[in-house]
Design a protein around this motif. Structure first.
Motif, mmCIF file in Angstrom:
data_model
loop_
_atom_site.group_PDB
_atom_site.id
_atom_site.type_symbol
_atom_site.label_atom_id
_atom_site.label_comp_id
_atom_site.label_asym_id
_atom_site.label_seq_id
_atom_site.Cartn_x
_atom_site.Cartn_y
_atom_site.Cartn_z
ATOM 1 N N LYS A 96 -39.079 -40.489 -75.065
ATOM 2 C CA LYS A 96 -40.000 -39.429 -74.645
ATOM 3 C C LYS A 96 -39.854 -38.142 -75.457
ATOM 4 O O LYS A 96 -40.785 -37.335 -75.513
ATOM 5 C CB LYS A 96 -39.771 -39.102 -73.170
ATOM 6 C CG LYS A 96 -40.199 -40.206 -72.242
ATOM 7 C CD LYS A 96 -39.846 -39.844 -70.797
ATOM 8 C CE LYS A 96 -40.168 -40.981 -69.855
ATOM 9 N NZ LYS A 96 -39.758 -40.670 -68.479
ATOM 10 N N MET A 97 -38.709 -37.946 -76.087
ATOM 11 C CA MET A 97 -38.424 -36.673 -76.757
ATOM 12 C C MET A 97 -39.485 -36.310 -77.797
ATOM 13 O O MET A 97 -39.980 -35.182 -77.819
ATOM 14 C CB MET A 97 -37.043 -36.705 -77.402
ATOM 15 C CG MET A 97 -36.617 -35.351 -77.930
ATOM 16 S SD MET A 97 -34.897 -35.290 -78.432
ATOM 17 C CE MET A 97 -34.957 -36.249 -79.935
ATOM 18 N N LYS B 178 -37.575 -23.607 -77.349
ATOM 19 C CA LYS B 178 -38.089 -24.957 -77.573
ATOM 20 C C LYS B 178 -37.119 -25.990 -77.013
ATOM 21 O O LYS B 178 -37.532 -26.946 -76.352
ATOM 22 C CB LYS B 178 -38.319 -25.215 -79.060
ATOM 23 C CG LYS B 178 -38.918 -26.586 -79.329
ATOM 24 C CD LYS B 178 -39.168 -26.819 -80.800
ATOM 25 C CE LYS B 178 -39.752 -28.206 -81.022
ATOM 26 N NZ LYS B 178 -39.816 -28.544 -82.429
ATOM 27 N N ALA B 179 -35.839 -25.798 -77.252
ATOM 28 C CA ALA B 179 -34.829 -26.728 -76.731
ATOM 29 C C ALA B 179 -34.865 -26.751 -75.204
ATOM 30 O O ALA B 179 -34.766 -27.820 -74.584
ATOM 31 C CB ALA B 179 -33.439 -26.338 -77.226
ATOM 32 N N GLU B 180 -35.032 -25.597 -74.581
ATOM 33 C CA GLU B 180 -35.132 -25.524 -73.120
ATOM 34 C C GLU B 180 -36.377 -26.258 -72.626
ATOM 35 O O GLU B 180 -36.336 -26.951 -71.615
ATOM 36 C CB GLU B 180 -35.157 -24.064 -72.649
ATOM 37 C CG GLU B 180 -33.866 -23.320 -72.832
ATOM 38 C CD GLU B 180 -32.793 -23.697 -71.830
ATOM 39 O OE1 GLU B 180 -33.106 -24.323 -70.785
ATOM 40 O OE2 GLU B 180 -31.624 -23.383 -72.093
ATOM 41 N N PHE B 181 -37.474 -26.090 -73.336
ATOM 42 C CA PHE B 181 -38.724 -26.769 -72.982
ATOM 43 C C PHE B 181 -38.523 -28.282 -73.015
ATOM 44 O O PHE B 181 -38.873 -28.994 -72.072
ATOM 45 C CB PHE B 181 -39.830 -26.354 -73.964
ATOM 46 C CG PHE B 181 -41.153 -27.035 -73.737
ATOM 47 C CD1 PHE B 181 -42.083 -26.492 -72.860
ATOM 48 C CD2 PHE B 181 -41.472 -28.203 -74.413
ATOM 49 C CE1 PHE B 181 -43.308 -27.112 -72.656
ATOM 50 C CE2 PHE B 181 -42.694 -28.833 -74.221
ATOM 51 C CZ PHE B 181 -43.615 -28.281 -73.334
ATOM 52 N N VAL B 182 -37.938 -28.779 -74.104
ATOM 53 C CA VAL B 182 -37.701 -30.215 -74.252
ATOM 54 C C VAL B 182 -36.755 -30.704 -73.164
ATOM 55 O O VAL B 182 -37.013 -31.726 -72.517
ATOM 56 C CB VAL B 182 -37.160 -30.554 -75.662
ATOM 57 C CG1 VAL B 182 -36.738 -32.009 -75.758
ATOM 58 C CG2 VAL B 182 -38.212 -30.231 -76.724
ATOM 59 N N ALA B 183 -35.679 -29.964 -72.928
ATOM 60 C CA ALA B 183 -34.702 -30.361 -71.909
ATOM 61 C C ALA B 183 -35.341 -30.425 -70.524
ATOM 62 O O ALA B 183 -35.088 -31.355 -69.754
ATOM 63 C CB ALA B 183 -33.521 -29.394 -71.907
ATOM 64 N N LEU C 121 -48.760 -24.948 -77.920
ATOM 65 C CA LEU C 121 -48.683 -23.783 -78.783
ATOM 66 C C LEU C 121 -50.008 -23.544 -79.495
ATOM 67 O O LEU C 121 -50.526 -22.433 -79.527
ATOM 68 C CB LEU C 121 -47.565 -23.986 -79.808
ATOM 69 C CG LEU C 121 -47.407 -22.923 -80.867
ATOM 70 C CD1 LEU C 121 -46.961 -21.617 -80.260
ATOM 71 C CD2 LEU C 121 -46.415 -23.397 -81.905
ATOM 72 N N MET C 122 -50.573 -24.595 -80.038
ATOM 73 C CA MET C 122 -51.850 -24.467 -80.749
ATOM 74 C C MET C 122 -52.986 -24.101 -79.799
ATOM 75 O O MET C 122 -53.841 -23.280 -80.140
ATOM 76 C CB MET C 122 -52.184 -25.766 -81.494
ATOM 77 C CG MET C 122 -51.250 -26.066 -82.622
ATOM 78 S SD MET C 122 -51.299 -24.711 -83.800
ATOM 79 C CE MET C 122 -49.685 -24.838 -84.501
ATOM 80 N N ARG D 116 -44.308 -33.026 -79.479
ATOM 81 C CA ARG D 116 -45.739 -32.923 -79.819
ATOM 82 C C ARG D 116 -46.478 -32.122 -78.748
ATOM 83 O O ARG D 116 -47.365 -31.328 -79.061
ATOM 84 C CB ARG D 116 -46.352 -34.317 -79.982
ATOM 85 C CG ARG D 116 -45.988 -34.978 -81.297
ATOM 86 C CD ARG D 116 -46.788 -36.243 -81.563
ATOM 87 N NE ARG D 116 -46.663 -37.260 -80.535
ATOM 88 C CZ ARG D 116 -45.685 -38.163 -80.464
ATOM 89 N NH1 ARG D 116 -44.727 -38.169 -81.374
ATOM 90 N NH2 ARG D 116 -45.649 -39.053 -79.499
ATOM 91 N N GLU D 117 -46.117 -32.334 -77.493
ATOM 92 C CA GLU D 117 -46.730 -31.577 -76.398
ATOM 93 C C GLU D 117 -46.459 -30.084 -76.578
ATOM 94 O O GLU D 117 -47.347 -29.251 -76.368
ATOM 95 C CB GLU D 117 -46.178 -32.058 -75.057
ATOM 96 C CG GLU D 117 -46.713 -31.293 -73.877
ATOM 97 C CD GLU D 117 -46.074 -31.707 -72.555
ATOM 98 O OE1 GLU D 117 -46.258 -30.961 -71.577
ATOM 99 O OE2 GLU D 117 -45.394 -32.756 -72.489
ATOM 100 N N PHE D 118 -45.246 -29.746 -76.944
ATOM 101 C CA PHE D 118 -44.878 -28.354 -77.185
ATOM 102 C C PHE D 118 -45.796 -27.746 -78.257
ATOM 103 O O PHE D 118 -46.356 -26.669 -78.067
ATOM 104 C CB PHE D 118 -43.408 -28.283 -77.628
ATOM 105 C CG PHE D 118 -42.922 -26.889 -77.916
ATOM 106 C CD1 PHE D 118 -42.507 -26.060 -76.894
ATOM 107 C CD2 PHE D 118 -42.864 -26.416 -79.218
ATOM 108 C CE1 PHE D 118 -42.044 -24.782 -77.141
ATOM 109 C CE2 PHE D 118 -42.409 -25.143 -79.489
ATOM 110 C CZ PHE D 118 -41.995 -24.325 -78.454
#
Length: 158
Positions: A136-137, A45-50, A148-149, A142-144
């Motif tokens: 944007k974070m 998740k952290a990688e996705f956000v980064a 996922l959903m 929320r996009e993540f």
């Protein structure tokens, strides 16, 4: 490559939100292995956000460990409250009024405590992220979850 990493992250994030007992029993794994798996999912998740924030390598090196630390703290608060809730539910009619009150209070305070942690980390992120990236974070988080959903719904239709 990026797409497969995102897909793996989404799948891992979905299982992360399952109660520890259910996912640990369902996979035949011990709770300790589940804890390691949760750490790995948080890393994704952290990688996705980064990646979505388009961080420089220097920013990533500082942001990712700090973000994972924040996620661990917020998850721990929720997990402790849910454990208390499960314990009271398990006792059923044998639970005391005090136990019910403490569990209800813990569940009610989860969001406030998580908000305090997120606020604390926003101040830390200011040293790493630009104002636009800070803004944007939350949307990226929320996009993540949305991805996922969607992934989960698509899997259930098959």
């Amino acid at each position: 490559m990026k797409r497969s990493a995102i897909i793996i992250a989404l799948v891992m994030a979905f299982v992360w939100f399952l109660p520890t007992e259910i996912s640990a029993q369902g996979t035949g794994k011990k709770k300790g292995n589940h804890t390691e798996w949760i750490k790995e999912m948080r890393r994704y998740k952290a990688e996705f956000v980064a990646e979505k924030l388009e961080l420089t390598q220097e920013q990533r090196n500082e942001f990712i460990p700090m973000y994972q630390e924040m996620e661990t703290k917020t998850w721990t608060i929720e997990h402790e409250a849910r454990d208390m809730e499960r314990a009271v539910r398990k006792k059923g009619a044998e639970a005391t009024d005090t136990e019910y009150e403490k569990a209800a209070e813990a569940l009610t305070e989860v969001k406030a405590k998580q908000g305090q942690i997120e606020s604390e980390y926003l101040k830390k992120f200011r040293k790493i992220l630009t104002p636009a990236q800070q803004f944007k974070m939350r949307g990226i988080e929320r996009e993540f979850m949305r991805q996922l959903m969607e992934r989960n719904r698509a899997g259930k239709k098959k």
